[in-house]
Scaffold this motif. Structure first.
Motif, PDB file in Angstrom:
ATOM      1  N   ALA A 107       0.826  -1.207   0.000  1.00 13.88           N
ATOM      2  CA  ALA A 107       0.000   0.000   0.000  1.00 13.88           C
ATOM      3  C   ALA A 107       0.859   1.255   0.000  1.00 13.88           C
ATOM      4  CB  ALA A 107      -0.930  -0.008   1.216  1.00 13.88           C
ATOM      5  N   TYR A 108       1.978   1.219   0.720  1.00  9.46           N
ATOM      6  CA  TYR A 108       2.867   2.379   0.768  1.00  9.46           C
ATOM      7  C   TYR A 108       3.509   2.638  -0.597  1.00  9.46           C
ATOM      8  CZ  TYR A 108       6.665   5.441   2.348  1.00  9.46           C
ATOM      9  OH  TYR A 108       7.527   6.496   2.500  1.00  9.46           O
ATOM     10  N   ASP A 109       3.919   1.553  -1.275  1.00  5.00           N
ATOM     11  CA  ASP A 109       4.547   1.693  -2.598  1.00  5.00           C
ATOM     12  C   ASP A 109       3.537   2.153  -3.650  1.00  5.00           C
ATOM     13  OD1 ASP A 109       6.957   0.888  -1.562  1.00  5.00           O
ATOM     14  OD2 ASP A 109       6.785  -1.197  -2.251  1.00  5.00           O
ATOM     15  N   ARG A 110       2.302   1.688  -3.514  1.00  8.01           N
ATOM     16  CA  ARG A 110       1.189   2.110  -4.376  1.00  8.01           C
ATOM     17  C   ARG A 110       1.552   1.982  -5.870  1.00  8.01           C
ATOM     18  NH1 ARG A 110       0.790   6.705  -2.400  1.00  8.01           N
ATOM     19  NH2 ARG A 110       1.090   8.056  -4.196  1.00  8.01           N
ATOM     20  N   VAL A 111       2.079   0.827  -6.242  1.00  8.43           N
ATOM     21  CA  VAL A 111       2.465   0.590  -7.642  1.00  8.43           C
ATOM     22  C   VAL A 111       1.218   0.506  -8.512  1.00  8.43           C
ATOM     23  CG1 VAL A 111       3.532  -1.074  -9.219  1.00  8.43           C
ATOM     24  CG2 VAL A 111       4.600  -0.582  -7.000  1.00  8.43           C
ATOM     25  N   GLU A 112       1.232   1.184  -9.639  1.00 12.31           N
ATOM     26  CA  GLU A 112       0.162   1.068 -10.634  1.00 12.31           C
ATOM     27  C   GLU A 112       0.553  -0.050 -11.611  1.00 12.31           C
ATOM     28  OE1 GLU A 112      -2.681   2.519 -10.620  1.00 12.31           O
ATOM     29  OE2 GLU A 112      -2.411   4.204  -9.236  1.00 12.31           O
ATOM     30  N   ARG A 172       2.777  -1.299 -16.177  1.00 13.89           N
ATOM     31  CA  ARG A 172       3.746  -2.411 -16.249  1.00 13.89           C
ATOM     32  C   ARG A 172       3.233  -3.497 -17.190  1.00 13.89           C
ATOM     33  NH1 ARG A 172       7.437  -2.591 -11.694  1.00 13.89           N
ATOM     34  NH2 ARG A 172       7.393  -0.508 -10.758  1.00 13.89           N
ATOM     35  N   PHE A 173       1.976  -3.893 -16.979  1.00 20.13           N
ATOM     36  CA  PHE A 173       1.421  -4.992 -17.761  1.00 20.13           C
ATOM     37  C   PHE A 173       1.230  -4.620 -19.230  1.00 20.13           C
ATOM     38  CE2 PHE A 173      -0.896  -6.786 -13.756  1.00 20.13           C
ATOM     39  CZ  PHE A 173       0.331  -7.139 -13.227  1.00 20.13           C
ATOM     40  N   SER A 174       1.183  -3.328 -19.519  1.00 20.40           N
ATOM     41  CA  SER A 174       1.002  -2.861 -20.899  1.00 20.40           C
ATOM     42  C   SER A 174       2.322  -2.634 -21.620  1.00 20.40           C
ATOM     43  CB  SER A 174       0.199  -1.551 -20.910  1.00 20.40           C
ATOM     44  OG  SER A 174      -1.071  -1.735 -20.335  1.00 20.40           O
ATOM     45  N   ASP A 175       3.427  -2.794 -20.915  1.00 20.52           N
ATOM     46  CA  ASP A 175       4.758  -2.562 -21.496  1.00 20.52           C
ATOM     47  C   ASP A 175       5.285  -3.859 -22.110  1.00 20.52           C
ATOM     48  OD1 ASP A 175       7.365  -1.985 -22.120  1.00 20.52           O
ATOM     49  OD2 ASP A 175       7.963  -1.380 -20.102  1.00 20.52           O
ATOM     50  N   PRO A 176       5.399  -3.950 -23.444  1.00 23.59           N
ATOM     51  CA  PRO A 176       5.863  -5.187 -24.079  1.00 23.59           C
ATOM     52  C   PRO A 176       7.226  -5.649 -23.575  1.00 23.59           C
ATOM     53  CG  PRO A 176       4.957  -3.698 -25.717  1.00 23.59           C
ATOM     54  CD  PRO A 176       5.048  -2.919 -24.439  1.00 23.59           C
ATOM     55  N   ALA A 177       8.112  -4.714 -23.287  1.00 29.05           N
ATOM     56  CA  ALA A 177       9.444  -5.078 -22.802  1.00 29.05           C
ATOM     57  C   ALA A 177       9.352  -5.723 -21.421  1.00 29.05           C
ATOM     58  CB  ALA A 177      10.338  -3.845 -22.756  1.00 29.05           C
ATOM     59  N   TYR A 178       8.463  -5.211 -20.574  1.00 28.22           N
ATOM     60  CA  TYR A 178       8.290  -5.787 -19.243  1.00 28.22           C
ATOM     61  C   TYR A 178       7.712  -7.192 -19.341  1.00 28.22           C
ATOM     62  CZ  TYR A 178       6.617  -6.451 -14.472  1.00 28.22           C
ATOM     63  OH  TYR A 178       6.375  -6.966 -13.213  1.00 28.22           O
ATOM     64  N   VAL A 179       6.704  -7.363 -20.150  1.00 28.21           N
ATOM     65  CA  VAL A 179       6.051  -8.669 -20.279  1.00 28.21           C
ATOM     66  C   VAL A 179       6.980  -9.691 -20.926  1.00 28.21           C
ATOM     67  CG1 VAL A 179       4.100  -9.881 -21.336  1.00 28.21           C
ATOM     68  CG2 VAL A 179       3.757  -7.618 -20.347  1.00 28.21           C
ATOM     69  N   GLY A 191       7.748 -20.895 -18.088  1.00 31.97           N
ATOM     70  CA  GLY A 191       7.200 -21.637 -16.958  1.00 31.97           C
ATOM     71  C   GLY A 191       6.729 -20.787 -15.800  1.00 31.97           C
ATOM     72  N   THR A 192       6.969 -19.485 -15.860  1.00 32.85           N
ATOM     73  CA  THR A 192       6.555 -18.601 -14.775  1.00 32.85           C
ATOM     74  C   THR A 192       5.129 -18.098 -14.997  1.00 32.85           C
ATOM     75  OG1 THR A 192       7.438 -16.648 -15.903  1.00 32.85           O
ATOM     76  CG2 THR A 192       8.930 -17.824 -14.392  1.00 32.85           C
ATOM     77  N   VAL A 193       4.580 -17.488 -13.957  1.00 32.59           N
ATOM     78  CA  VAL A 193       3.260 -16.858 -14.076  1.00 32.59           C
ATOM     79  C   VAL A 193       3.311 -15.768 -15.138  1.00 32.59           C
ATOM     80  CG1 VAL A 193       1.472 -15.537 -12.867  1.00 32.59           C
ATOM     81  CG2 VAL A 193       2.692 -17.369 -11.669  1.00 32.59           C
ATOM     82  N   GLY A 194       4.399 -14.997 -15.152  1.00 30.55           N
ATOM     83  CA  GLY A 194       4.541 -13.931 -16.133  1.00 30.55           C
ATOM     84  C   GLY A 194       4.585 -14.441 -17.558  1.00 30.55           C
ATOM     85  N   ALA A 195       5.250 -15.580 -17.769  1.00 29.98           N
ATOM     86  CA  ALA A 195       5.301 -16.170 -19.111  1.00 29.98           C
ATOM     87  C   ALA A 195       3.917 -16.654 -19.528  1.00 29.98           C
ATOM     88  CB  ALA A 195       6.305 -17.318 -19.137  1.00 29.98           C
ATOM     89  N   ALA A 196       3.173 -17.237 -18.589  1.00 27.53           N
ATOM     90  CA  ALA A 196       1.803 -17.678 -18.898  1.00 27.53           C
ATOM     91  C   ALA A 196       0.917 -16.478 -19.214  1.00 27.53           C
ATOM     92  CB  ALA A 196       1.236 -18.467 -17.719  1.00 27.53           C
ATOM     93  N   TYR A 197       1.139 -15.371 -18.521  1.00 25.72           N
ATOM     94  CA  TYR A 197       0.393 -14.144 -18.811  1.00 25.72           C
ATOM     95  C   TYR A 197       0.752 -13.624 -20.196  1.00 25.72           C
ATOM     96  CZ  TYR A 197      -1.168  -9.267 -18.399  1.00 25.72           C
ATOM     97  OH  TYR A 197      -1.763  -8.043 -18.616  1.00 25.72           O
ATOM     98  N   ARG A 198       2.017 -13.684 -20.550  1.00 25.89           N
ATOM     99  CA  ARG A 198       2.455 -13.272 -21.895  1.00 25.89           C
ATOM    100  C   ARG A 198       1.775 -14.120 -22.962  1.00 25.89           C
ATOM    101  NH1 ARG A 198       7.812 -13.650 -21.165  1.00 25.89           N
ATOM    102  NH2 ARG A 198       7.923 -15.812 -21.855  1.00 25.89           N
ATOM    103  N   TYR A 233       2.303  -8.717  -6.768  1.00 26.34           N
ATOM    104  CA  TYR A 233       2.216  -9.268  -8.122  1.00 26.34           C
ATOM    105  C   TYR A 233       3.522  -9.141  -8.893  1.00 26.34           C
ATOM    106  CZ  TYR A 233      -2.712 -10.171  -7.591  1.00 26.34           C
ATOM    107  OH  TYR A 233      -3.911 -10.683  -7.158  1.00 26.34           O
ATOM    108  N   LEU A 234       4.338  -8.168  -8.556  1.00 26.00           N
ATOM    109  CA  LEU A 234       5.616  -8.032  -9.254  1.00 26.00           C
ATOM    110  C   LEU A 234       6.559  -9.167  -8.886  1.00 26.00           C
ATOM    111  CD1 LEU A 234       6.204  -4.173  -9.076  1.00 26.00           C
ATOM    112  CD2 LEU A 234       4.938  -5.521 -10.752  1.00 26.00           C
ATOM    113  N   GLN A 235       6.367  -9.754  -7.713  1.00 23.49           N
ATOM    114  CA  GLN A 235       7.117 -10.946  -7.326  1.00 23.49           C
ATOM    115  C   GLN A 235       6.436 -12.209  -7.857  1.00 23.49           C
ATOM    116  OE1 GLN A 235       7.689 -10.993  -3.068  1.00 23.49           O
ATOM    117  NE2 GLN A 235       8.688  -8.981  -3.037  1.00 23.49           N
ATOM    118  N   LEU A 236       5.120 -12.231  -7.773  1.00 25.27           N
ATOM    119  CA  LEU A 236       4.354 -13.406  -8.195  1.00 25.27           C
ATOM    120  C   LEU A 236       4.605 -13.758  -9.662  1.00 25.27           C
ATOM    121  CD1 LEU A 236       2.086 -15.513  -7.650  1.00 25.27           C
ATOM    122  CD2 LEU A 236       0.443 -13.740  -8.274  1.00 25.27           C
ATOM    123  N   LEU A 237       4.737 -12.761 -10.511  1.00 22.71           N
ATOM    124  CA  LEU A 237       4.926 -13.016 -11.939  1.00 22.71           C
ATOM    125  C   LEU A 237       6.212 -13.768 -12.238  1.00 22.71           C
ATOM    126  CD1 LEU A 237       3.670  -9.618 -13.383  1.00 22.71           C
ATOM    127  CD2 LEU A 237       2.549 -11.828 -13.614  1.00 22.71           C
TER     128      LEU A 237
END
Length: 259
Positions: free
Chosen positions: A65-70, A74-81, A87-94, A210-214
């Motif tokens: 809550a303190y960091d308040r990351v939007e 992040r999820f809309s940035d192709p380089a981030y995704v 095999g990760t959650v992030g790869a499955a999201y991609r 979520y930034l760790q979960l991915l």
């Protein structure tokens, strides 16, 4: 758990007239996704305060809550995704984004109904955006498809169990009730009920970083979070076939949040 004040400027009353109008339109056309957010605004009264208090009570919640990351930028940035390992959650999201043609930006745009939380500088509004932006991550984690009515209704039931809010319950129950008449079986409805039960069984996913979960292997994440295999859902999907599993949605390339 501490009780926090309501959202400033709200009456604390549910707007059933708007919700029933919106659910009628959504049941007539599952691709009219603006109705989903009308329903949420009308019925999820007090939900933000309860979930924000719950977040603060978790081990990582104060920092999150303190960091308040939007998350949407992040999820809309192709380089981030693109950076996530196989095999990760992030790869499955991609893979999900590539398969469906959806985008985090698209979900943001369709959510802009009055009153809009987009850009509002308030902790509850930030939390609402966070729940919205993680919707497709929940599709990935649960295995519920986003391009069919069955998957969306099952995830709506799962979401009701996780974060509360009568809007989710109305969407899930209306889709399930109509499915009995349309399909002639209770398979769809049983899958939706299973979604609720699976949501109750799982850990509170809204408290995750979520930034760790991915970066976590998806099988490990599902086991850690207690996300069960959706057995009734897979059976309904198999036995009903694509047409009846998507009875409220027209086939098209990009369909954010069909119900």
């Amino acid at each position: 758990m501490a009780k926090l004040p309501p959202f400033p400027g709200t009456s604390g009353r549910r707007d059933w007239r708007t919700a029933l109008d919106a659910i009628g339109k959504l049941m007539a056309n599952g691709d009219d996704t603006t109705q989903v957010f009308r329903i949420m605004r009308a019925l999820n009264v007090g939900n933000a305060a309860r979930n924000y208090a719950r977040l603060l009570a978790t081990e990582q919640g104060g920092r999150i809550a303190y960091d308040r990351v939007e998350l949407a930028p992040r999820f809309s940035d192709p380089a981030y995704v693109a950076r996530f390992a196989p095999g990760t959650v992030g790869a499955a999201y991609r893979d999900f984004l590539a398969e469906t043609g959806y985008s985090a930006d698209g979900l943001v745009e369709v959510s802009k109904v009055a009153p809009s939380l987009d850009g509002m500088p308030h902790p509850y509004a930030w939390l609402g955006r966070r729940v919205r932006d993680c919707h497709d991550i929940w599709h990935v984690l649960t295995g519920y498809k986003a391009d069919e009515s069955l998957g969306e209704a099952s995830l709506a039931a799962f979401s009701f169990a996780q974060v509360g809010g009568l809007g989710w319950a109305l969407i899930a129950s209306a889709a399930a009730a109509k499915s009995v008449r349309v399909t002639g079986t209770a398979l769809f409805a049983k899958a939706v009920w299973e979604g609720y039960r699976n949501g109750r069984h799982a850990r509170w996913i809204s408290g995750e970083d979520y930034l760790q979960l991915l970066d976590e292997p998806i099988d490990v994440a599902r086991a850690r979070l207690g996300i069960r295999e959706p057995v009734a859902y897979l059976r309904a999907q198999r036995e009903l076939g694509a047409e009846l599993a998507s009875y409220l949605s027209a086939p098209k390339a990009v369909k954010p949040l069909p119900i």
